[in-house]
Scaffold this motif. Structure first.
Motif, PDB file in Angstrom:
ATOM      1  N   PHE A  20      -5.155   1.447   2.037  1.00 24.97           N
ATOM      2  CA  PHE A  20      -4.483   2.362   1.105  1.00 24.97           C
ATOM      3  C   PHE A  20      -4.355   3.749   1.722  1.00 24.97           C
ATOM      4  CE2 PHE A  20      -4.676   5.317  -2.586  1.00 24.97           C
ATOM      5  CZ  PHE A  20      -3.515   4.911  -3.235  1.00 24.97           C
ATOM      6  N   LEU A  21      -5.396   4.219   2.359  1.00 29.43           N
ATOM      7  CA  LEU A  21      -5.352   5.532   3.001  1.00 29.43           C
ATOM      8  C   LEU A  21      -4.464   5.528   4.237  1.00 29.43           C
ATOM      9  CD1 LEU A  21      -9.021   6.882   2.896  1.00 29.43           C
ATOM     10  CD2 LEU A  21      -7.054   7.729   1.630  1.00 29.43           C
ATOM     11  N   ASP A  22      -4.393   4.401   4.925  1.00 27.69           N
ATOM     12  CA  ASP A  22      -3.631   4.329   6.162  1.00 27.69           C
ATOM     13  C   ASP A  22      -2.137   4.147   5.936  1.00 27.69           C
ATOM     14  OD1 ASP A  22      -5.752   4.643   7.889  1.00 27.69           O
ATOM     15  OD2 ASP A  22      -6.212   2.506   7.950  1.00 27.69           O
ATOM     16  N   GLU A  41       0.821  -1.201   0.000  1.00 28.84           N
ATOM     17  CA  GLU A  41       0.000   0.000   0.000  1.00 28.84           C
ATOM     18  C   GLU A  41       0.863   1.263   0.000  1.00 28.84           C
ATOM     19  OE1 GLU A  41      -0.523  -2.587   2.000  1.00 28.84           O
ATOM     20  OE2 GLU A  41      -2.396  -3.352   1.135  1.00 28.84           O
ATOM     21  N   TYR A  42       1.950   1.240   0.798  1.00 26.95           N
ATOM     22  CA  TYR A  42       2.812   2.420   0.848  1.00 26.95           C
ATOM     23  C   TYR A  42       3.492   2.647  -0.501  1.00 26.95           C
ATOM     24  CZ  TYR A  42       6.372   5.766   1.974  1.00 26.95           C
ATOM     25  OH  TYR A  42       7.147   6.890   1.958  1.00 26.95           O
ATOM     26  N   MET A  43       3.948   1.572  -1.150  1.00 33.20           N
ATOM     27  CA  MET A  43       4.614   1.722  -2.442  1.00 33.20           C
ATOM     28  C   MET A  43       3.633   2.166  -3.525  1.00 33.20           C
ATOM     29  SD  MET A  43       7.716   1.444  -2.072  1.00 33.20           S
ATOM     30  CE  MET A  43       8.211   1.522  -0.354  1.00 33.20           C
ATOM     31  N   ALA A  44       2.370   1.787  -3.385  1.00 37.54           N
ATOM     32  CA  ALA A  44       1.352   2.305  -4.313  1.00 37.54           C
ATOM     33  C   ALA A  44       1.244   3.812  -4.178  1.00 37.54           C
ATOM     34  CB  ALA A  44       0.003   1.640  -4.030  1.00 37.54           C
ATOM     35  N   MET A  45       1.297   4.313  -2.949  1.00 34.28           N
ATOM     36  CA  MET A  45       1.268   5.751  -2.723  1.00 34.28           C
ATOM     37  C   MET A  45       2.519   6.420  -3.280  1.00 34.28           C
ATOM     38  SD  MET A  45      -1.558   6.577  -1.033  1.00 34.28           S
ATOM     39  CE  MET A  45      -1.546   7.720   0.338  1.00 34.28           C
ATOM     40  N   GLU A  46       3.665   5.770  -3.094  1.00 35.20           N
ATOM     41  CA  GLU A  46       4.922   6.302  -3.631  1.00 35.20           C
ATOM     42  C   GLU A  46       4.855   6.422  -5.156  1.00 35.20           C
ATOM     43  OE1 GLU A  46       7.950   7.317  -2.761  1.00 35.20           O
ATOM     44  OE2 GLU A  46       8.054   6.991  -0.594  1.00 35.20           O
ATOM     45  N   LYS A  47       4.382   5.370  -5.799  1.00 32.27           N
ATOM     46  CA  LYS A  47       4.312   5.372  -7.265  1.00 32.27           C
ATOM     47  C   LYS A  47       3.332   6.429  -7.748  1.00 32.27           C
ATOM     48  CE  LYS A  47       6.241   3.196  -9.686  1.00 32.27           C
ATOM     49  NZ  LYS A  47       7.476   3.513 -10.465  1.00 32.27           N
ATOM     50  N   LEU A  48       2.217   6.583  -7.061  1.00 34.32           N
ATOM     51  CA  LEU A  48       1.264   7.631  -7.425  1.00 34.32           C
ATOM     52  C   LEU A  48       1.928   8.999  -7.337  1.00 34.32           C
ATOM     53  CD1 LEU A  48      -1.504   8.828  -8.066  1.00 34.32           C
ATOM     54  CD2 LEU A  48      -2.099   8.562  -5.645  1.00 34.32           C
ATOM     55  N   GLY A  49       2.671   9.235  -6.272  1.00 29.81           N
ATOM     56  CA  GLY A  49       3.375  10.508  -6.128  1.00 29.81           C
ATOM     57  C   GLY A  49       4.367  10.738  -7.251  1.00 29.81           C
TER      58      GLY A  49
END
Length: 414
Positions: free
Chosen positions: A180-182, A148-156
């Motif tokens: 995903f939010l957490d 989930e954290y890497m999904a956020m990283e890739k989105l950024g």
């Protein structure tokens, strides 16, 4: 465009009175709006988030936008439906004849994304030490919450590149849609945790006295934790954390920045659910969380519904008619009776699905709904995605039975 999908208001305001029926969701206008830059499809596992994400991305490309869809689904269904042999951590262009825009697709490689972060934000020597560390290799490939954290990283990363008009995110198939939010907050808590602070104390302490103090704390700590983890694993963790120490601030900053990105104008969440109690319960939790965090909700996609071919004949009347026809002789009578019973079963299922949808609307009257009929089979090609895209973005009242796309069955009169 509905209030829920308007660019003028970040999220819809609750109506003065509870509306009787769910408002419509204009996803066509939302994805065509140049101010919309990110669409996040979320929901519990197995509700069709991947297909919904791909269909919305295809519709946006057909509307003339340059789109990339990021899937976290390891089942590779997205690659198959887009006509690609495989997807990886870099966007690949999808050949879609006759569209005015462009469609790109990619699948998150969790470990490669983590590796890229390490290489980009540390010296070559330090990166080599981190990448070779056994604890890092476990953390980057299977640690809870890393995906989930890497999904956020890739989105950024994708948003910072400013290469695409629209980014569509298919969130990870987690047990909870809230993961995903957490993810950013969990990463920050991990970096600030007691264990991490103890392990990084020697690297952070200044001077001989500080090192002695840190060493004393580590000695007490290591005696306890090594009994649980084992001495070698503890040494691997300590070496990893010390090597990663200079990157902690960057992790935290990017986590915060990406989280804030999700709250800005131009980002919309689309919650996906099926007409099942568990899926709608999860969707309800997610709607509440988005509201509490002040994040923009476009609406709910109620996926895989079963509207009947006609709504004029009720289930009860169809059953009665089937029994009456059964009194006749020959194959034609049996065929008619069978068709009537199939219709009765379909009406009964549709009534159940509508009751569940109405229950959700009673709890969240401001949330728009777009009902999407179940496909005859798995969506495995572009044509199947186009059919779903039409169901997602077509005019609200343009259906075979004339029932608005906010519903499975017509609203009751009176």
């Amino acid at each position: 465009m509905t209030a829920a999908a308007s660019g003028d208001a970040h999220r819809p305001a609750r109506a003065a009175g509870t509306p009787r029926y769910a408002p419509p969701v204009d996803l066509a206008e939302l994805i065509a709006d140049p101010d919309t830059r990110i669409v996040v499809c979320c929901g519990s596992g197995g509700v069709g988030k991947t297909t919904t994400s791909a269909a919305l991305a295809l519709a946006a490309a057909e509307a003339g936008r340059r789109v990339v869809v990021l899937t976290i689904d390891p089942a590779r269904r997205l690659a198959q439906s887009l006509g690609l042999g495989e997807l990886d951590n870099e966007p690949r262009r999808v050949d879609v004849p006759g569209v005015d825009g462009e469609l790109h697709a990619m699948m998150l490689d969790m470990k490669r994304t983590f590796d890229d972060i390490v290489v980009a934000h540390s010296t070559p020597e330090r990166a080599e030490v981190i990448l070779a560390n056994p604890f890092y290799q476990t953390l980057s490939s299977s640690f809870a919450g890393t995906q989930e954290y890497m999904a956020m990283e890739k989105l950024g990363q994708l948003r910072a590149a400013d290469t695409w008009d629209l980014i569509v995110v298919d969130t990870p198939p987690s047990r909870s849609a809230l993961d995903f939010l957490d993810a950013p907050n969990r990463m920050s808590r991990f970096l600030d945790g007691t264990m991490i602070r103890l392990l990084t104390a020697p690297a952070r302490a200044g001077g001989r006295a500080g090192f002695k103090f840190a060493s004393a704390g580590l000695l007490f700590f290591s005696r306890i934790i090594s009994k649980v983890l084992g001495g070698q694993l503890l040494r691997d963790i300590s070496a990893f954390v010390s090597a990663l120490d200079t990157m902690f601030g960057g992790f935290r900053e990017r986590a915060t920045a990406t989280y804030e990105l999700l709250r800005r104008p131009g980002t919309w969440f689309v919650v996906v659910a099926t007409p099942e109690p568990d899926a709608l319960r999860e969707a309800s939790y997610f709607v509440d969380r988005l509201s509490a965090e002040g994040m923009p909700l476009a609406g709910l996609v109620l996926n895989r519904t079963h509207p009947p071919a006609s709504t004029r004949l009720s289930a009860t009347r169809a059953e009665v008619a089937a029994e009456s026809v059964d009194d006749g002789d020959g194959a034609p009578a049996a065929l008619v009776a069978g068709a009537l019973r199939v219709h009765a079963e379909r009406m009964t299922l549709a009534m159940r699905e509508q009751r569940l949808a109405d229950r959700f609307t009673s709890a969240h009257p401001e949330v728009g709904i777009r009902a999407v009929p179940a496909a005859a089979g798995d969506v495995h090609d572009l044509e199947g995605l186009r059919v779903m895209a039409e169901a997602l973005t077509g005019p609200d009242d343009d259906t075979p039975t004339g029932v608005p796309r906010t519903r499975v069955l017509p609203a009751r009169r009176g």
